[in-house]
Design a protein around this motif. Structure first.
Motif, PDB file in Angstrom:
ATOM      1  N   THR A 306      43.614  43.946  42.413  1.00 17.64           N
ATOM      2  CA  THR A 306      43.530  43.257  41.121  1.00 17.64           C
ATOM      3  C   THR A 306      44.751  42.389  40.888  1.00 17.64           C
ATOM      4  O   THR A 306      44.643  41.229  40.457  1.00 17.64           O
ATOM      5  CB  THR A 306      43.399  44.280  39.973  1.00 17.64           C
ATOM      6  OG1 THR A 306      42.219  45.060  40.172  1.00 17.64           O
ATOM      7  CG2 THR A 306      43.311  43.584  38.626  1.00 17.64           C
ATOM      8  N   ARG A 307      45.944  42.938  41.185  1.00 20.18           N
ATOM      9  CA  ARG A 307      47.180  42.186  40.971  1.00 20.18           C
ATOM     10  C   ARG A 307      47.277  40.992  41.914  1.00 20.18           C
ATOM     11  O   ARG A 307      47.772  39.922  41.541  1.00 20.18           O
ATOM     12  CB  ARG A 307      48.397  43.106  41.165  1.00 20.18           C
ATOM     13  CG  ARG A 307      48.451  44.289  40.207  1.00 20.18           C
ATOM     14  CD  ARG A 307      48.504  43.868  38.745  1.00 20.18           C
ATOM     15  NE  ARG A 307      49.621  42.981  38.482  1.00 20.18           N
ATOM     16  CZ  ARG A 307      50.874  43.391  38.299  1.00 20.18           C
ATOM     17  NH1 ARG A 307      51.160  44.692  38.343  1.00 20.18           N
ATOM     18  NH2 ARG A 307      51.830  42.535  38.064  1.00 20.18           N
ATOM     19  N   ALA A 308      46.818  41.178  43.149  1.00 18.11           N
ATOM     20  CA  ALA A 308      46.826  40.066  44.108  1.00 18.11           C
ATOM     21  C   ALA A 308      45.892  38.953  43.634  1.00 18.11           C
ATOM     22  O   ALA A 308      46.204  37.761  43.763  1.00 18.11           O
ATOM     23  CB  ALA A 308      46.421  40.561  45.494  1.00 18.11           C
ATOM     24  N   ALA A 309      44.744  39.327  43.080  1.00 18.79           N
ATOM     25  CA  ALA A 309      43.801  38.330  42.565  1.00 18.79           C
ATOM     26  C   ALA A 309      44.403  37.580  41.381  1.00 18.79           C
ATOM     27  O   ALA A 309      44.196  36.373  41.232  1.00 18.79           O
ATOM     28  CB  ALA A 309      42.487  39.007  42.156  1.00 18.79           C
ATOM     29  N   GLU A 310      45.162  38.276  40.538  1.00 21.17           N
ATOM     30  CA  GLU A 310      45.820  37.629  39.404  1.00 21.17           C
ATOM     31  C   GLU A 310      46.813  36.578  39.895  1.00 21.17           C
ATOM     32  O   GLU A 310      46.923  35.492  39.318  1.00 21.17           O
ATOM     33  CB  GLU A 310      46.534  38.679  38.545  1.00 21.17           C
ATOM     34  CG  GLU A 310      45.597  39.562  37.751  1.00 21.17           C
ATOM     35  CD  GLU A 310      46.325  40.666  37.012  1.00 21.17           C
ATOM     36  OE1 GLU A 310      47.570  40.752  37.151  1.00 21.17           O
ATOM     37  OE2 GLU A 310      45.673  41.441  36.300  1.00 21.17           O
ATOM     38  N   PHE A 311      47.548  36.909  40.963  1.00 17.56           N
ATOM     39  CA  PHE A 311      48.480  35.935  41.533  1.00 17.56           C
ATOM     40  C   PHE A 311      47.734  34.696  42.012  1.00 17.56           C
ATOM     41  O   PHE A 311      48.151  33.559  41.758  1.00 17.56           O
ATOM     42  CB  PHE A 311      49.253  36.558  42.696  1.00 17.56           C
ATOM     43  CG  PHE A 311      49.972  35.556  43.544  1.00 17.56           C
ATOM     44  CD1 PHE A 311      51.191  35.024  43.148  1.00 17.56           C
ATOM     45  CD2 PHE A 311      49.429  35.118  44.753  1.00 17.56           C
ATOM     46  CE1 PHE A 311      51.850  34.079  43.923  1.00 17.56           C
ATOM     47  CE2 PHE A 311      50.080  34.177  45.532  1.00 17.56           C
ATOM     48  CZ  PHE A 311      51.294  33.654  45.109  1.00 17.56           C
TER      49      PHE A 311
END
Length: 332
Positions: A306-311
């Motif tokens: 999820t955090r990688a997608a936000e980046f």
């Protein structure tokens, strides 16, 4: 003549063709060129850039194959769309990496296309895949190959478009990263579960430095924990089922070792969590149910996805070490 809003910059190790393709792709990713914008004709771009007509024509053909630009009779070339292509390079395929990837993909818009590849901890494969990807993608998400260093080839990628995952020690403020801590966090998790672990006469860590890509710092963390809490510690390179007996607790990093211990305990009617304890690394859905549940030390790989997608979506800087948790289940 259409505007020429992008700059062609020379990049070490790239041919003129690669430089041109990269520059146009970058201009679209940065919003300098938008959907429907006209592109210079082959002759115009050749005159402006100093590249040959053949080079420009080949670059346009490559970009057409990638659906980055389109051409139409009487209209020439124009930007096809603003879809983003994301390069994802993982170390290997496993259940928890699948959790990461599914979470990552589900949190991206449909207009984002993702190419998923694996380096299997092979430095030559890693470098070749990175080299071949340059100039072809809007963003790069890479599981680093080493837990101490960052491969110099990654420095050739625009650092604003690169996210390092899992391992490595990137310079803060220079690179984006989402990492694990394989030392202090492991020791903290063991301390949290010490009442369960002290039921056993010894704690055996199954870890072979040459056969396990897991960072060796974890060995020091387990040894230090055992010394502090007066628990006998051993490091075994592989599981020897002939040595498994009541009163032992095993900490395993590889799922193959976990399966071997569970199968042996079942064959000898040894009860997990009572006769023999098991602690595993990296959580998976299967570990939540096997044998009443396998206790694990793990980060949340869905959260990492999820955090990688936000980046990727927001293009905002990120530099974090993800929290590592102890999840106690019946196996301890």
């Amino acid at each position: 003549m259409p505007d020429f809003p992008f700059k062609i910059s020379e990049s070490e190790g790239q041919t003129k063709l690669q430089q041109l393709v990269h520059s146009i792709t970058e201009a679209i990713s940065n919003g300098q060129l938008k959907t429907g914008d006209p592109m210079p004709s082959v002759n115009q771009l050749s005159a402006k850039s100093g590249f040959s007509r053949d080079t420009v024509f080949k670059a346009y053909n490559i970009l057409k194959e990638r659906n980055v630009i389109e051409s139409a009779p009487q209209k020439g070339y124009f930007v096809a769309n603003e879809s983003y292509k994301v390069f994802v390079l993982l170390d290997d395929f496993s259940a928890f990496k699948e959790q990461f990837y599914q979470s990552f993909r589900q949190n991206l818009p449909n207009s984002y296309s993702v190419d998923l590849m694996f380096h299997h901890y092979n430095p030559e494969v890693f470098q070749q895949l990175i080299q071949n990807s340059m100039g072809r993608y809007s963003l790069y998400v890479v599981m680093n190959i080493d837990h101490k260093t960052i491969d110099p080839i990654l420095e050739k990628i625009d650092q604003n478009k690169l996210l390092i995952l899992d391992m490595g020690r990137p310079e803060k403020g220079k690179m984006n990263y989402l990492l694990q801590d394989f030392n202090a966090s492991v020791k903290s998790c063991l301390e949290e579960g010490k009442d369960k672990l002290k039921k056993y006469s010894e704690l055996i860590l199954v870890y072979a430095k040459n056969n396990t890509p897991h960072p060796v710092e974890t060995v020091a963390a387990v040894r230090s924990f055992c010394k502090k809490n007066q628990i006998e510690f051993r490091n075994k390179e592989k599981v020897n089922t002939a040595e498994i007996k009541k009163g032992q607790a095993y900490f395993v990093l590889r799922d193959s070792d976990l399966v071997e211990i569970i199968k042996y305990c079942r064959s000898k009617d040894l009860i997990l969590g009572e006769d023999v304890g098991i602690l595993s690394y990296n959580d998976t859905p299967m570990k939540q149910i096997v044998g009443g549940g396998i206790s694990v030390i793990s980060i949340d790989f869905e959260e990492m996805g999820t955090r990688a997608a936000e980046f990727v979506k927001n293009k905002q800087k990120i530099a974090e070490v993800l929290p590592t948790s102890l999840l106690l289940r019946d196996s301890l």
